[in-house]
Design a protein around this motif. Sequence first.
Motif, PDB file in Angstrom:
ATOM      1  N   MET A   1      16.061   5.199  17.765  1.00 27.75           N
ATOM      2  CA  MET A   1      15.039   6.212  17.982  1.00 27.75           C
ATOM      3  C   MET A   1      15.017   7.163  16.793  1.00 27.75           C
ATOM      4  O   MET A   1      16.069   7.598  16.322  1.00 27.75           O
ATOM      5  CB  MET A   1      15.333   6.973  19.273  1.00 27.75           C
ATOM      6  N   LYS A   2      13.817   7.485  16.312  1.00 25.31           N
ATOM      7  CA  LYS A   2      13.661   8.355  15.151  1.00 25.31           C
ATOM      8  C   LYS A   2      12.807   9.562  15.522  1.00 25.31           C
ATOM      9  O   LYS A   2      11.776   9.411  16.174  1.00 25.31           O
ATOM     10  CB  LYS A   2      13.005   7.605  13.995  1.00 25.31           C
ATOM     11  N   LEU A   3      13.243  10.729  15.076  1.00 25.27           N
ATOM     12  CA  LEU A   3      12.470  11.944  15.294  1.00 25.27           C
ATOM     13  C   LEU A   3      12.115  12.551  13.951  1.00 25.27           C
ATOM     14  O   LEU A   3      12.990  12.972  13.196  1.00 25.27           O
ATOM     15  CB  LEU A   3      13.261  12.962  16.121  1.00 25.27           C
ATOM     16  N   TYR A   4      10.820  12.581  13.660  1.00 24.61           N
ATOM     17  CA  TYR A   4      10.311  13.255  12.465  1.00 24.61           C
ATOM     18  C   TYR A   4      10.010  14.701  12.857  1.00 24.61           C
ATOM     19  O   TYR A   4       9.203  14.956  13.766  1.00 24.61           O
ATOM     20  CB  TYR A   4       9.042  12.575  11.956  1.00 24.61           C
ATOM     21  N   GLY A   5      10.657  15.626  12.197  1.00 28.53           N
ATOM     22  CA  GLY A   5      10.462  17.018  12.560  1.00 28.53           C
ATOM     23  C   GLY A   5      10.815  17.955  11.429  1.00 28.53           C
ATOM     24  O   GLY A   5      11.087  17.527  10.306  1.00 28.53           O
ATOM     25  N   TYR A   6      10.822  19.216  11.743  1.00 25.66           N
ATOM     26  CA  TYR A   6      11.151  20.272  10.787  1.00 25.66           C
ATOM     27  C   TYR A   6      12.068  21.241  11.502  1.00 25.66           C
ATOM     28  O   TYR A   6      11.845  21.561  12.681  1.00 25.66           O
ATOM     29  CB  TYR A   6       9.861  20.956  10.318  1.00 25.66           C
ATOM     30  N   TRP A   7      13.070  21.723  10.823  1.00 27.64           N
ATOM     31  CA  TRP A   7      14.126  22.484  11.483  1.00 27.64           C
ATOM     32  C   TRP A   7      13.610  23.684  12.257  1.00 27.64           C
ATOM     33  O   TRP A   7      14.118  24.016  13.318  1.00 27.64           O
ATOM     34  CB  TRP A   7      15.170  22.912  10.450  1.00 27.64           C
ATOM     35  N   ARG A   8      12.546  24.350  11.750  1.00 25.65           N
ATOM     36  CA  ARG A   8      12.065  25.561  12.388  1.00 25.65           C
ATOM     37  C   ARG A   8      10.802  25.336  13.210  1.00 25.65           C
ATOM     38  O   ARG A   8      10.210  26.292  13.727  1.00 25.65           O
ATOM     39  CB  ARG A   8      11.831  26.631  11.317  1.00 25.65           C
ATOM     40  N   SER A   9      10.364  24.096  13.363  1.00 24.16           N
ATOM     41  CA  SER A   9       9.209  23.793  14.202  1.00 24.16           C
ATOM     42  C   SER A   9       9.570  23.958  15.673  1.00 24.16           C
ATOM     43  O   SER A   9      10.517  23.335  16.168  1.00 24.16           O
ATOM     44  CB  SER A   9       8.736  22.356  13.949  1.00 24.16           C
ATOM     45  N   SER A  10       8.816  24.799  16.388  1.00 28.59           N
ATOM     46  CA  SER A  10       9.065  24.987  17.818  1.00 28.59           C
ATOM     47  C   SER A  10       8.891  23.679  18.585  1.00 28.59           C
ATOM     48  O   SER A  10       9.650  23.380  19.517  1.00 28.59           O
ATOM     49  CB  SER A  10       8.121  26.047  18.388  1.00 28.59           C
ATOM     50  N   ALA A  11       7.878  22.917  18.212  1.00 25.96           N
ATOM     51  CA  ALA A  11       7.592  21.675  18.927  1.00 25.96           C
ATOM     52  C   ALA A  11       8.706  20.650  18.721  1.00 25.96           C
ATOM     53  O   ALA A  11       9.126  19.968  19.665  1.00 25.96           O
ATOM     54  CB  ALA A  11       6.249  21.115  18.476  1.00 25.96           C
TER      55      ALA A  11
END
Length: 212
Positions: A1-11
């Motif tokens: 499983m992969k999660l594309y995100g940003y450290w400070r993104s609330s979502a």
Amino acid sequence: MKLYGYWRSSAAYRVRIALNLKQLSFENLPVHLVKNGGEQHSDSYKALNPSELVPTLVDGDISLNQSLAIIEYLDEMYPKPALLPQDSATKAKVRALALDIACDIHPLNNLRVLQYLSGTLAVTDAAKADWIKHWLHSGFTALEQRLSQSAGQFCFGNEVTLADICLVPQVYNALRFAQDMSAFPTVMAIQHNCQQLAAFALAAPEQQPDAQ
């Protein structure tokens, strides 16, 4: 499983909490929302998520955007611990509270909105700060009233739900913007209780590999 995100993104923060509560292992793939003009605008990421937003979850052949849809997918695929109550009325109330946060409060202080205010509309920093604090205060005022009727240790009684997963990242945002939260004691008590759980603590922005 992969999660594309940003450290400070609330979502993305919401999805990290849910994955941790489910004790699911995942590969955390940072998409920097500011560096290089915003990596979410790259051709490779647009091919994955045409909205050019985070998060995106990839689970085998399935690729999903929208944090609440991702969390409900995880809750159905990996049902324990449950993040939504079983009875329809309470489930609807939990969803409504989550949407109060994710749809009514969060978008008005989201990065792309703030960039549009300060960039295209040339709003001053002071006016942008007033915008943020106005909408945070309005949203949390309604939230505090709702929670006064439903809260125990968490948003709905003493079990963590989707509502708590949405609440904690939004409080983080509010504190980052120096919002006075003294008028919202129920909100802050729930936030404190959630932060005592490892799933929430490990999902915190400062704990992420791309934190800066």
